[in-house]
Design an enzyme around this catalytic site. Structure first.
Site, mmCIF file in Angstrom:
data_model
loop_
_atom_site.group_PDB
_atom_site.id
_atom_site.type_symbol
_atom_site.label_atom_id
_atom_site.label_comp_id
_atom_site.label_asym_id
_atom_site.label_seq_id
_atom_site.Cartn_x
_atom_site.Cartn_y
_atom_site.Cartn_z
ATOM 1 N N GLU A 129 41.654 42.130 31.539
ATOM 2 C CA GLU A 129 43.053 42.460 30.938
ATOM 3 C C GLU A 129 42.853 42.672 29.310
ATOM 4 O O GLU A 129 43.805 43.048 28.956
ATOM 5 C CB GLU A 129 43.658 40.978 31.087
ATOM 6 C CG GLU A 129 45.360 40.898 31.241
ATOM 7 C CD GLU A 129 46.016 39.900 31.620
ATOM 8 O OE1 GLU A 129 46.699 39.658 32.839
ATOM 9 O OE2 GLU A 129 45.773 38.818 31.082
ATOM 10 N N HIS A 161 24.697 40.868 52.104
ATOM 11 C CA HIS A 161 25.171 41.404 53.304
ATOM 12 C C HIS A 161 26.382 42.289 53.595
ATOM 13 O O HIS A 161 26.967 42.294 54.792
ATOM 14 C CB HIS A 161 25.054 40.069 54.525
ATOM 15 C CG HIS A 161 23.851 39.421 54.340
ATOM 16 N ND1 HIS A 161 22.855 39.719 55.434
ATOM 17 C CD2 HIS A 161 23.127 38.824 53.416
ATOM 18 C CE1 HIS A 161 21.610 38.941 54.942
ATOM 19 N NE2 HIS A 161 21.953 38.413 53.809
ATOM 20 N N LYS A 197 56.502 43.751 36.761
ATOM 21 C CA LYS A 197 57.675 42.833 36.712
ATOM 22 C C LYS A 197 58.963 43.389 36.396
ATOM 23 O O LYS A 197 59.820 43.038 37.173
ATOM 24 C CB LYS A 197 57.235 41.946 35.322
ATOM 25 C CG LYS A 197 56.140 40.965 35.650
ATOM 26 C CD LYS A 197 56.143 40.053 34.135
ATOM 27 C CE LYS A 197 54.741 39.271 33.897
ATOM 28 N NZ LYS A 197 54.620 38.771 32.914
HETATM 29 O O1 PA5 Z 1 46.004 36.127 29.652
HETATM 30 C C1 PA5 Z 1 47.057 36.420 29.829
HETATM 31 O O2 PA5 Z 1 47.839 36.203 28.918
HETATM 32 C C2 PA5 Z 1 47.811 36.287 31.182
HETATM 33 O O3 PA5 Z 1 46.992 36.247 32.112
HETATM 34 C C3 PA5 Z 1 48.739 35.049 31.314
HETATM 35 O O4 PA5 Z 1 47.815 33.760 31.070
HETATM 36 C C4 PA5 Z 1 49.483 34.904 32.478
HETATM 37 O O5 PA5 Z 1 50.287 36.058 32.696
HETATM 38 C C5 PA5 Z 1 50.074 33.628 32.721
HETATM 39 O O6 PA5 Z 1 51.189 33.691 31.554
HETATM 40 P P1 PA5 Z 1 52.261 32.492 30.966
HETATM 41 O O7 PA5 Z 1 51.136 31.530 30.762
HETATM 42 O O8 PA5 Z 1 53.048 32.959 30.152
HETATM 43 O O9 PA5 Z 1 52.977 32.144 32.366
#
Ligand code: PA5
Length: 447
Positions: free
Chosen positions: A289, A310, A424
């Site tokens: 990310e 394996h 989303k």
């Molecule tokens: O690292 C990030 O920002 C994302 O992975 C969020 O943690 C994830 O999308 C969850 O978001 P939120 O905490 O707003 O529900």
């Protein structure tokens, strides 16, 4: 006290040491940008000094809340997705007995997870499992509006209130969310839940050292003070005052960028201890990310060895040479188990009799390293003295700091995630969410 260390010797047959050393100036620029808050995403740098800024009072507050949940719950559900659950799960799984589910419950409640998928069967089975349990919920969402988590929490809140009564539910539901905004905040304030705040300047994937990670870890019975201590040591060791050659976060960031520039587009995080599986899942989220944007970025993959030798072992040994490996190598196990001698020796394993199982594992690790390097796969090792709170704390902060440096070397903003919005938008359009009328029409026309 030992520390985790980094060994890049088995990369040097592929990339000269001078090439990696040539990254020193770029690392310095990245380090300065992080520490002077002059780089991209500089309003999300609160994670940088989290270990040294956590106060004993904050830790005590977390431990007290954990004690309330431990006293009042047989099961605690951690509701969260991405950075809001992976850090806690990584640490809890690394430290827990592998058969914890089959053992009588200790003083710690069983920890289960929700809000990280939309699987109807998963959620049904969870609600069935919880039917006769005294359970509590830690609802974790920074935005407070994430669909997966909100959907699970809606189910869990109702079930908890129905089973345990509204008053008890208030005591065993905790929210970790934004200080002011989002549905999770509004609900918590209205219902009077205990809350913890995720600081504005800490993104989800860098939040494991806030209550997001620390509260579930404390509920599971682990020592968050030791975890933070390890992270503090790494914060100092990976800081701007540590010379490039001694700074393992700088070395790791430089080495993986040098490998990427040489065409190694995939990094495989390897462990030889199955308990570290979720450390890899957390790492993948952190690096995927943070770096996968602008059509750039190393693809973070992971394997558990020797299990996956394996399966993926064949690909790694002889597939396309676009990969490198980073091995989390644990020096010392928690337990000792020797291979017994067998009179019949039908399996021909008497040559191992009297040896520790870990010695066999270590030779699997060394043999694999030699084979993979011979097969054209550069290999780095992160050596972890043992799997405990302190060293896991070191490891988490090391990866975080290296990720910040690495993302800046790559030239992206490591602290945003614009790409996760696309699915989303389509999902909401397909589900006819109010406010998405135009998108609904457009997407329907494409089906
Ligand atoms: O690292 C990030 O920002 C994302 O992975 C969020 O943690 C994830 O999308 C969850 O978001 P939120 O905490 O707003 O529900």
């Amino acid at each position: 006290m030992k520390s985790i260390s980094l060994n890049i010797e088995k990369v040097l047959g592929f990339i000269p040491r001078e090439t990696i050393a040539g990254y020193e100036a770029r690392v310095k620029v990245a380090m300065d940008a992080l520490h002077h808050k002059t780089g991209k995403g500089n309003d999300f740098l609160g994670w940088l000094h989290l270990p040294s800024s956590i106060t004993p009072e904050q830790l005590a507050d977390i431990n007290n809340t954990a004690a309330t949940l431990r006293e009042n719950c047989e099961v605690v559900v951690i509701a969260g997705i991405g950075g809001s659950y992976l850090g806690a799960k990584a640490v809890i799984e690394a430290l827990s007995n592998s058969f914890t589910w089959l053992r009588p419950r200790s003083s710690a409640p069983y920890i289960v997870y929700a809000g990280h998928n939309i699987g109807e069967d998963y959620l049904y089975e969870l609600t069935e499992f919880l039917k006769d349990k005294k359970f509590g919920v830690i609802n974790i969402s920074k935005s407070g509006t994430t669909t997966e988590t909100a959907l699970a929490f809606r189910l869990l809140k109702k079930q908890c209130e129905d089973q345990r009564g509204k008053e008890t539910a208030k005591k065993v539901i905790v929210a970790i969310t934004d200080a002011h905004k989002g549905a999770a905040r509004t609900t918590a304030d209205q219902e009077g839940y205990k809350t913890f705040v995720i600081p504005d300047d800490v993104g989800g994937r860098l939040s494991v050292l806030t209550p997001v990670g620390l509260l579930p870890i404390a509920v599971a019975g682990y020592d968050i003070t030791k975890l933070v201590e390890g992270a503090q040591v790494m914060e100092a060791a990976c800081g701007p005052d540590t010379p490039f050659a001694e700074n393992i976060a700088a070395q790791y960031a430089a080495t993986r960028n040098a490998l990427y520039a040489a065409g190694k587009k995939i990094e495989i995080l390897v462990n030889y201890n199955p308990k570290l599986h979720y450390v890899s899942e957390w790492w993948k989220q952190l690096y995927g990310e943070s770096e996968g944007k602008e059509h750039k970025g190393i693809f973070p993959a992971s394997v558990d060895f020797s299990t996956d030798l394996h399966s993926m072992g064949q690909w790694i040994q002889e597939g396309e040479r676009s990969i490198f490996e980073t091995v989390i190598s644990v020096e010392k196990t928690q337990h000792s188990l020797k291979v017994p001698s067998d009179e019949a020796n039908l399996d021909d394993l008497n040559f191992l009799a009297g040896k520790r199982v870990d010695e066999v594992n270590k030779m699997a690790e060394l043999g694999t390293q030699i084979a993979h390097v011979d097969g054209g796969v550069p290999n780095m090792r992160i050596v972890v003295p043992e799997v405990n709170e302190y060293y896991i704390g070191e490891l988490l902060y090391f990866f975080e700091k290296a990720c910040g440096i690495s993302g800046y070397i790559l030239g992206v903003n490591p602290f945003d995630q614009p790409g996760v919005e696309a699915y989303k938008k389509n999902m909401f359009a397909l589900l006819n969410k109010p406010g998405y009328e135009e998108e609904s029409k457009a997407i329907q026309a494409r089906l």
